[in-house]
Write a protein that holds these residues in place. Structure first.
Motif, PDB file in Angstrom:
ATOM      1  N   ASP A 448       0.539  -0.886   0.060  1.00  0.00           N
ATOM      2  CA  ASP A 448      -0.176   0.108  -0.208  1.00  0.00           C
ATOM      3  C   ASP A 448       0.219   0.963  -0.134  1.00  0.00           C
ATOM      4  OD1 ASP A 448       0.915   0.196   2.554  1.00  0.00           O
ATOM      5  OD2 ASP A 448      -0.838  -0.179   3.533  1.00  0.00           O
ATOM      6  N   ASN A 452       3.120  -0.653   3.526  1.00  0.00           N
ATOM      7  CA  ASN A 452       3.072  -1.927   4.207  1.00  0.00           C
ATOM      8  C   ASN A 452       2.308  -3.072   2.950  1.00  0.00           C
ATOM      9  OD1 ASN A 452       3.772  -0.320   6.646  1.00  0.00           O
ATOM     10  ND2 ASN A 452       1.691   0.620   6.356  1.00  0.00           N
ATOM     11  N   VAL A 454       0.818  -6.085   1.230  1.00  0.00           N
ATOM     12  CA  VAL A 454      -0.535  -5.875   2.267  1.00  0.00           C
ATOM     13  C   VAL A 454      -1.331  -7.269   1.517  1.00  0.00           C
ATOM     14  CG1 VAL A 454      -3.315  -5.597   1.067  1.00  0.00           C
ATOM     15  CG2 VAL A 454      -1.552  -3.953   1.536  1.00  0.00           C
ATOM     16  N   SER A 455       0.085  -8.403   0.348  1.00  0.00           N
ATOM     17  CA  SER A 455      -0.822  -9.770   0.158  1.00  0.00           C
ATOM     18  C   SER A 455       0.590  -9.952   0.201  1.00  0.00           C
ATOM     19  CB  SER A 455      -1.931  -9.770  -1.015  1.00  0.00           C
ATOM     20  OG  SER A 455      -1.929 -11.220  -1.171  1.00  0.00           O
ATOM     21  N   LEU A 472       2.601 -10.251   6.469  1.00  0.00           N
ATOM     22  CA  LEU A 472       1.526  -9.352   6.475  1.00  0.00           C
ATOM     23  C   LEU A 472       0.978  -7.940   7.304  1.00  0.00           C
ATOM     24  CD1 LEU A 472      -1.434 -12.261   5.534  1.00  0.00           C
ATOM     25  CD2 LEU A 472       0.093 -10.546   3.656  1.00  0.00           C
ATOM     26  N   GLY A 473       1.403  -6.790   7.005  1.00  0.00           N
ATOM     27  CA  GLY A 473       0.952  -5.556   7.481  1.00  0.00           C
ATOM     28  C   GLY A 473       2.315  -5.145   7.852  1.00  0.00           C
ATOM     29  N   GLN A 474       3.835  -6.019   7.429  1.00  0.00           N
ATOM     30  CA  GLN A 474       4.961  -5.266   8.146  1.00  0.00           C
ATOM     31  C   GLN A 474       5.227  -4.321   6.998  1.00  0.00           C
ATOM     32  OE1 GLN A 474       6.378  -6.094  10.460  1.00  0.00           O
ATOM     33  NE2 GLN A 474       4.388  -6.590  11.738  1.00  0.00           N
ATOM     34  N   ARG A 475       6.200  -3.575   7.102  1.00  0.00           N
ATOM     35  CA  ARG A 475       6.765  -2.944   5.857  1.00  0.00           C
ATOM     36  C   ARG A 475       7.706  -3.791   4.570  1.00  0.00           C
ATOM     37  NH1 ARG A 475       7.146   2.687   5.861  1.00  0.00           N
ATOM     38  NH2 ARG A 475       9.464   2.974   4.447  1.00  0.00           N
TER      39      ARG A 475
END
Length: 592
Positions: A448, A452, A454-455, A472-475
């Motif tokens: 994103d 970060n 997303v998938s 997932l959700g990590q930079r």
């Protein structure tokens, strides 16, 4: 040719016409939506809502051109809603414009509306209760095709268009060609009915009339006002609005009156017909399929809102009549088979009536028998789109039908296609896409704008030795250089780069691009480590080969040089010996 036809090249599978068609008279076949004439009631909703202009009303323009070009006199009957369709400084401007087109006489249809309204109230008690006015052809189609049991409730009186056509032919002669212009497309089929054939020779919509003006270079608003032919319509000009029929007959238009009822809007008409047995206390129902009346017809060319249209119609009725008086011997002045009413406290006096035969109408059941699926048929069709339980039936309406079961019935009848189920097709496409993404050997990561993750797909996890749930959700810098993603977000241009990861143990080729719909950047990552090492090995082998080749060449040169040296010494010795031999032989020759 049917009343409404589809331009297939323009039909884009949006199913909007199916969604808005009150009778679901649309068949979708081969990805194109086509109107089924036998089921269509001619309300024109599909024409109005089609965003691509794929629905086309059968044109009468060519037929009217022929009428105007013929030697026979042509008379135009124009619906009173014309003031709500054409922007005119004076209504008489339209009369002048129509005469310039070639019409010998231009008469307001409202002239006949008064007689139609009066006749309706005369015969209302002879009909089943509640009696239903028959001026709206869409309402008549609705009853004949979907409620034929209510035909006895229809008042057997012709619509103002048919009555006026008959009046005009009697007035101007049977050889006269009568053209009607109005906002309703269903009038085209009404004029062609066997029961009404001959009354009107052609029906123009207001939009078609506007096309004729444009072709002829005529601007009605710029014409000098001219007089209308025929008798003064008076309150009959209110006929196209709610309560207009009551007003045309001089009856009360009080919305709270219990004896008579006005219903507008096709959905309201359908509901009223479905529950008509519950309203036997109502004497008369005036049904108009368009909301607010004919001023909202599908071929109204004005952009005014419906309330402004209503206002201009009422102002036109209040304006009075500037046209010429009815010609001597006009049918309006003749004695009819019904006596002239002098009026009473409840019923105001009416004008002299017209011959009753000009106002007669009859109706015919035209119901189409459609195949009915069994419950097993419906379940089978639902299962084909993965609807195995009631919870699977979303009833989202995206296909145009109110429920999944309704759509399954339509599929059974050949009116719809399985592929019209948008959620099913989307799930199928997503499932196919997921299979491709999950099975591809290249890594895919979606990032994103905050950089970060997303998938990711399994190949990405394998390449970078990560677990999807953990990253997932990590930079994105847990695996890749975020700078490249930032470049893509800033420029929205794709980036193709090579990158080294995991302390040089991993080398990748990555194509990063921007997806505006989701505002994300997607990287397609290929592990080129093996290729890199292979190339390195090839380079080393090449270098070793070149080194060895150089050594061999050097050795060969030395050998060649040594051989050349030995050959040189041997050659010199041979030369000395041969020289000595030659001299010796020469000396021997001399001594002889």
């Amino acid at each position: 040719m049917g009343l409404i036809n589809t331009i297939k090249a323009n039909c884009k599978d949006c199913y909007k016409c199916v969604r808005y068609c009150p009778m679901k008279a649309i068949r979708v076949a081969g990805g194109h939506a086509e109107v089924v004439d036998e089921l269509c009631i001619g309300d024109g909703k599909c024409v109005q809502v089609c965003p691509q202009g794929a629905k086309q009303v059968r044109s009468s323009v060519e037929a009217v051109r022929g009428i105007l070009a013929s030697p026979r006199p042509a008379v135009l009957s124009i619906a009173p809603s014309f003031v709500a369709s054409f922007d005119l400084p004076d209504p008489g401007c339209l009369a002048a414009a129509c005469r310039r087109l070639g019409f010998e006489a231009v008469v307001e249809t409202a002239e006949a509306a008064h007689y139609v309204a009066m006749r309706c109230f005369e015969v209302v008690d002879a009909c089943a209760r509640p009696a239903i006015a028959s001026s709206c052809p869409v309402a008549v189609n609705l009853i004949e095709r979907y409620h034929p049991e209510l035909i006895p409730n229809l008042i057997p009186v012709a619509s103002p268009m048919i009555a006026h056509g008959r009046m005009l032919k009697m007035r101007y002669g049977s050889g006269t060609e009568v053209v009607f212009a109005g906002p309703c497309i269903a009038k085209k089929d009404e004029a062609a009915r066997a029961e009404t054939a001959g009354a009107v020779d052609a029906v123009l919509t207001f939009s078609e009339l506007a096309c004729l003006f444009e072709e002829a270079g005529i601007s009605p608003a710029c014409e000098a006002p001219d007089q209308w032919n025929g008798a003064a319509p008076g309150e009959a000009r209110l006929y196209p609005i709610e309560g207009g029929m009551m007003a045309a007959a001089g009856r009360s238009t009080d919305a709270l009156a219990r004896a008579d009822l006005v219903i507008t809007g096709i959905e309201n008409c359908m509901e009223a017909l479905a529950h008509i047995s519950e309203h036997s206390d109502v004497r008369l129902i005036d049904m108009l399929s368009c909301p607010g009346g004919c001023i909202a017809g599908p071929s109204i060319t004005s952009t005014m809102d419906v309330w402004s249209r209503r206002r201009v119609v009422m102002e036109h009725a209040d304006r009075g009549f500037a046209g010429e008086a009815a010609p001597p011997g006009d049918v309006c002045d003749r004695q009819a088979s019904t006596a002239v009413d002098t009026g009473s406290e409840d019923e105001p006096p009416r004008r002299d009536a017209v011959p009753a035969e000009l106002l007669e109408a009859s109706f015919t059941p035209r119901q189409v028998s459609l195949p009915q699926p069994s419950e097993a048929d419906i379940r089978r069709i639902l299962a084909q789109t993965d609807k195995l339980t009631a919870q699977d039936e979303l009833n989202c309406g995206a296909c145009g039908y109110n429920s999944c079961r309704d759509k399954a019935v339509a599929v059974f009848r050949g009116m719809a296609e399985l592929e019209m189920c948008i959620p099913y097709m989307r799930a199928r496409a997503e499932s196919l896409s997921a299979q491709i993404i999950n099975s591809t050997p290249v890594g895919i990561v979606v990032v994103d704008r905050g950089l970060n993750i997303v998938s990711v797909n399994p190949a990405f996890e394998s390449i970078f030795r990560l677990h999807g749930d953990e990253c997932l959700g990590q930079r994105v810098d847990v695996a890749m250089d975020p700078g490249q993603f930032k470049r893509v977000f800033d420029s929205m241009e794709p980036v193709n780069e090579y990158e080294v990861h995991l302390n040089g143990a991993l080398r990748t080729s990555q194509n990063i691009f921007y997806v505006g719909v989701r505002d994300v950047a997607v990287a397609i990552v290929t592990d080129v480590t093996a290729d890199f090492h292979r190339q390195q090995a090839i380079a080393r082998a090449r270098e070793e080969t070149l080194t060895k080749a150089g050594t061999v060449i050097e050795r060969q040169m030395r050998v060649a040089q040594e051989i050349a040296g030995l050959l040189g010494e041997t050659t010199a010795e041979t030369k000395v010996l041969l020289t000595q031999l030659i001299r010796q032989m020469q000396n021997e020759e001399l001594t002889r």
